[in-house]
Design a protein around this motif. Structure first.
Motif, PDB file in Angstrom:
ATOM      1  N   MET A 103       0.896  -1.113  -0.253  1.00  0.00           N
ATOM      2  CA  MET A 103       0.208   0.200  -0.303  1.00  0.00           C
ATOM      3  C   MET A 103       0.769   1.790   0.255  1.00  0.00           C
ATOM      4  SD  MET A 103      -4.089   0.004   1.055  1.00  0.00           S
ATOM      5  CE  MET A 103      -3.720   0.335   2.686  1.00  0.00           C
ATOM      6  N   ALA A 104       0.239   2.366  -0.183  1.00  0.00           N
ATOM      7  CA  ALA A 104       0.816   3.260  -0.573  1.00  0.00           C
ATOM      8  C   ALA A 104       0.581   4.576  -0.102  1.00  0.00           C
ATOM      9  CB  ALA A 104       1.702   3.442  -1.759  1.00  0.00           C
ATOM     10  N   ILE A 105       0.442   5.717  -0.077  1.00  0.00           N
ATOM     11  CA  ILE A 105       0.024   6.815  -0.056  1.00  0.00           C
ATOM     12  C   ILE A 105      -0.618   7.795  -1.191  1.00  0.00           C
ATOM     13  CG2 ILE A 105       0.480   9.261   0.565  1.00  0.00           C
ATOM     14  CD1 ILE A 105       2.170   7.765   3.247  1.00  0.00           C
ATOM     15  N   GLU A 106      -2.159   8.202  -1.737  1.00  0.00           N
ATOM     16  CA  GLU A 106      -2.279   8.451  -3.193  1.00  0.00           C
ATOM     17  C   GLU A 106      -2.151   9.871  -2.701  1.00  0.00           C
ATOM     18  OE1 GLU A 106      -6.127   7.719  -4.841  1.00  0.00           O
ATOM     19  OE2 GLU A 106      -6.128   9.452  -3.802  1.00  0.00           O
ATOM     20  N   VAL A 107      -1.301  10.647  -3.844  1.00  0.00           N
ATOM     21  CA  VAL A 107      -1.107  12.051  -3.642  1.00  0.00           C
ATOM     22  C   VAL A 107      -1.954  13.195  -4.543  1.00  0.00           C
ATOM     23  CG1 VAL A 107       0.115  13.874  -2.895  1.00  0.00           C
ATOM     24  CG2 VAL A 107       0.950  11.494  -2.629  1.00  0.00           C
TER      25      VAL A 107
ATOM     26  N   ALA B 203       0.138  13.993 -14.480  1.00  0.00           N
ATOM     27  CA  ALA B 203      -0.983  13.205 -13.687  1.00  0.00           C
ATOM     28  C   ALA B 203      -1.027  14.017 -12.852  1.00  0.00           C
ATOM     29  CB  ALA B 203       0.540  12.001 -13.079  1.00  0.00           C
ATOM     30  N   LYS B 204      -2.520  13.712 -12.417  1.00  0.00           N
ATOM     31  CA  LYS B 204      -3.374  13.813 -11.375  1.00  0.00           C
ATOM     32  C   LYS B 204      -3.543  13.579  -9.823  1.00  0.00           C
ATOM     33  CE  LYS B 204      -8.540  14.786 -10.853  1.00  0.00           C
ATOM     34  NZ  LYS B 204     -10.023  14.940 -11.926  1.00  0.00           N
ATOM     35  N   VAL B 205      -2.628  12.073  -9.825  1.00  0.00           N
ATOM     36  CA  VAL B 205      -2.372  11.526  -8.769  1.00  0.00           C
ATOM     37  C   VAL B 205      -1.642  10.070  -9.162  1.00  0.00           C
ATOM     38  CG1 VAL B 205      -3.165   9.866  -7.212  1.00  0.00           C
ATOM     39  CG2 VAL B 205      -5.694  11.414  -8.548  1.00  0.00           C
ATOM     40  N   VAL B 206      -0.775  10.389  -8.088  1.00  0.00           N
ATOM     41  CA  VAL B 206       0.724   9.324  -7.802  1.00  0.00           C
ATOM     42  C   VAL B 206       0.318   9.046  -6.582  1.00  0.00           C
ATOM     43  CG1 VAL B 206       1.706  11.209 -10.109  1.00  0.00           C
ATOM     44  CG2 VAL B 206       2.344  11.673  -6.853  1.00  0.00           C
ATOM     45  N   ASP B 207       1.787   8.049  -6.650  1.00  0.00           N
ATOM     46  CA  ASP B 207       1.784   7.175  -5.444  1.00  0.00           C
ATOM     47  C   ASP B 207       3.169   8.188  -4.986  1.00  0.00           C
ATOM     48  OD1 ASP B 207      -0.700   6.048  -5.440  1.00  0.00           O
ATOM     49  OD2 ASP B 207      -0.094   4.478  -5.988  1.00  0.00           O
ATOM     50  N   GLY B 208       3.561   7.828  -3.344  1.00  0.00           N
ATOM     51  CA  GLY B 208       3.754   7.867  -2.645  1.00  0.00           C
ATOM     52  C   GLY B 208       4.300   7.261  -1.304  1.00  0.00           C
ATOM     53  N   THR B 209       5.051   7.217  -0.425  1.00  0.00           N
ATOM     54  CA  THR B 209       5.366   6.708   0.456  1.00  0.00           C
ATOM     55  C   THR B 209       6.309   7.598   1.691  1.00  0.00           C
ATOM     56  OG1 THR B 209       7.909   5.823   0.461  1.00  0.00           O
ATOM     57  CG2 THR B 209       5.627   4.307   0.102  1.00  0.00           C
TER      58      THR B 209
ATOM     59  N   ASP C 239       8.644  13.942   4.588  1.00  0.00           N
ATOM     60  CA  ASP C 239       8.930  11.811   4.194  1.00  0.00           C
ATOM     61  C   ASP C 239       8.365  11.783   3.498  1.00  0.00           C
ATOM     62  OD1 ASP C 239      10.228  11.941   6.412  1.00  0.00           O
ATOM     63  OD2 ASP C 239       9.498   9.878   7.482  1.00  0.00           O
ATOM     64  N   LEU C 240       7.283  11.945   2.770  1.00  0.00           N
ATOM     65  CA  LEU C 240       6.251  11.333   1.542  1.00  0.00           C
ATOM     66  C   LEU C 240       6.728  12.768   0.561  1.00  0.00           C
ATOM     67  CD1 LEU C 240       4.242  10.682   0.070  1.00  0.00           C
ATOM     68  CD2 LEU C 240       2.584  12.886   1.232  1.00  0.00           C
TER      69      LEU C 240
ATOM     70  N   ALA D  33       2.970  15.517  10.033  1.00  0.00           N
ATOM     71  CA  ALA D  33       2.089  15.317  10.015  1.00  0.00           C
ATOM     72  C   ALA D  33       2.868  13.636   9.915  1.00  0.00           C
ATOM     73  CB  ALA D  33       0.777  15.827   9.328  1.00  0.00           C
ATOM     74  N   LYS D  34       1.509  12.774  10.815  1.00  0.00           N
ATOM     75  CA  LYS D  34       2.372  11.421  10.876  1.00  0.00           C
ATOM     76  C   LYS D  34       1.071  11.148   9.414  1.00  0.00           C
ATOM     77  CE  LYS D  34       4.665  10.646  14.212  1.00  0.00           C
ATOM     78  NZ  LYS D  34       5.254  11.991  14.120  1.00  0.00           N
ATOM     79  N   LEU D  35       1.517  10.199   8.015  1.00  0.00           N
ATOM     80  CA  LEU D  35       0.912   9.543   7.756  1.00  0.00           C
ATOM     81  C   LEU D  35       1.371   8.306   8.228  1.00  0.00           C
ATOM     82  CD1 LEU D  35       2.746  12.021   4.382  1.00  0.00           C
ATOM     83  CD2 LEU D  35       0.640  12.326   5.475  1.00  0.00           C
ATOM     84  N   SER D  36      -0.039   7.560   7.341  1.00  0.00           N
ATOM     85  CA  SER D  36      -0.197   5.985   7.082  1.00  0.00           C
ATOM     86  C   SER D  36      -0.151   5.038   6.085  1.00  0.00           C
ATOM     87  CB  SER D  36      -1.757   5.422   8.266  1.00  0.00           C
ATOM     88  OG  SER D  36      -0.686   6.524   9.680  1.00  0.00           O
ATOM     89  N   ASP D  37      -0.602   4.001   5.503  1.00  0.00           N
ATOM     90  CA  ASP D  37      -0.241   3.644   4.514  1.00  0.00           C
ATOM     91  C   ASP D  37      -2.098   3.953   4.465  1.00  0.00           C
ATOM     92  OD1 ASP D  37       2.336   2.864   3.523  1.00  0.00           O
ATOM     93  OD2 ASP D  37       1.993   0.349   3.621  1.00  0.00           O
TER      94      ASP D  37
END
Lengths: 123, 164
Positions: free
Chosen positions: A1-5, A18-24, A30-31, A74-78
């Protein structure tokens, strides 16, 4: 899983359209570092030279404005969804104030270009 | 050349919003189907700055409205705000913040109590380009559009491009 941006129109030149990219990343900072490794220059449009989030860019984690979640910490999660929106702002402000503010604006490069053009035109 | 075509009823609603918030600046969006270049849904926004010389969308309202447009396959066709003591021309601040290169930036000046100046611009990479505003009267067959190029309008307002 990743974070959708979700990337706003004005920054899609950094993501190949691209309108949406993935990151971690464990945090927003960090993202953005991760995204910048694939979409060079993106981070620099969102973060000031002082290393803080631009005043006039809004970043949301799911439904929350990151300013209320610790900004770059800010903390992020998958599975989280991050949305970036340039602030919609303006007004009949004077030149000095605009110049001061433009350094905090996501479009500041274009602002500097416009000011330079006006200066040339005024000669 | 770009032209902003917009329904009379929407222009009237924008002007009413600007008058209501005067002397503070008013701001908002007119959404339309993606790619249509047709503004159809007027969304007045709060000016979080509540200022006579500055406007800023409230960040949470901004997210909600942009999501809603996404869900409806709409985009911000028009982004408008008022200048309450100066002309309806983008200030340097307006140019520096213009973050929607596809949008028509509509400005309404409410400095005159009895008439409004309404002008539209593209703002892309810091370059401001004025465009004519064509008001389409509601209830008219769209194939026989009865519209007014500004300046020919029966209103007393001169909306025509100044050629700047």
């Amino acid at each position: 899983m990743a974070i959708e941006v979700r990337i706003p129109t004005i920054l899609r030149s950094y993501t190949g359209g691209a309108k949406v990219v993935d990151g971690t990343g464990d945090t927003l900072a960090d993202l953005l570092t991760d995204l910048d490794s694939r979409h060079g220059g993106l981070r620099g449009r969102l973060i000031t030279d002082a290393g803080t989030l631009h005043r006039f860019v809004n970043v949301y984690v799911n439904d929350e404005d990151v300013r209320f979640l610790g900004a770059l910490d800010a903390k992020l999660s998958d599975g989280d969804s991050v949305t970036i929106l340039p602030a919609v702002a303006g007004g009949a402000f004077g030149f000095a104030a605009a110049a001061a503010i433009s350094s905090h604006s996501i479009s500041s490069q274009s602002a500097a270009a416009a000011v330079a053009r006006d200066a040339v035109a005024a000669r | 050349m770009h032209v902003l075509s917009i329904d009379r009823s929407i222009i009237d609603a924008i002007v009413a919003h600007a008058r209501r918030d005067h002397p503070d600046e008013a701001c908002g969006v007119v959404a339309g189907p993606v790619g249509s270049d047709t503004p159809t849904r007027h969304i007045p926004m709060d000016n979080a700055a509540r200022s006579m010389t500055f406007y800023e969308f409230d960040s949470m309202e901004h997210l909600r409205v942009w999501r809603e447009m996404d869900d409806r396959d709409e985009e911000p066709v028009v982004i408008y705000h008022s200048h309450t003591a100066t002309e309806a021309y983008p200030s340097r601040t307006d140019v520096s913040f213009a973050g929607e290169p596809g949008a028509h930036y509509l400005l309404v000046s409410t400095r005159e109590p009895d008439s409004e100046e309404i002008r539209s611009f593209r703002i892309v990479d810091g370059v401001v380009t004025e465009e004519p505003v064509r008001v389409v009267e509601a209830g008219v067959d769209p194939h026989a559009v009865q519209s007014y190029m500004f300046g020919q309008s029966p209103a007393t307002v001169d909306y025509e491009c100044s050629g700047r």
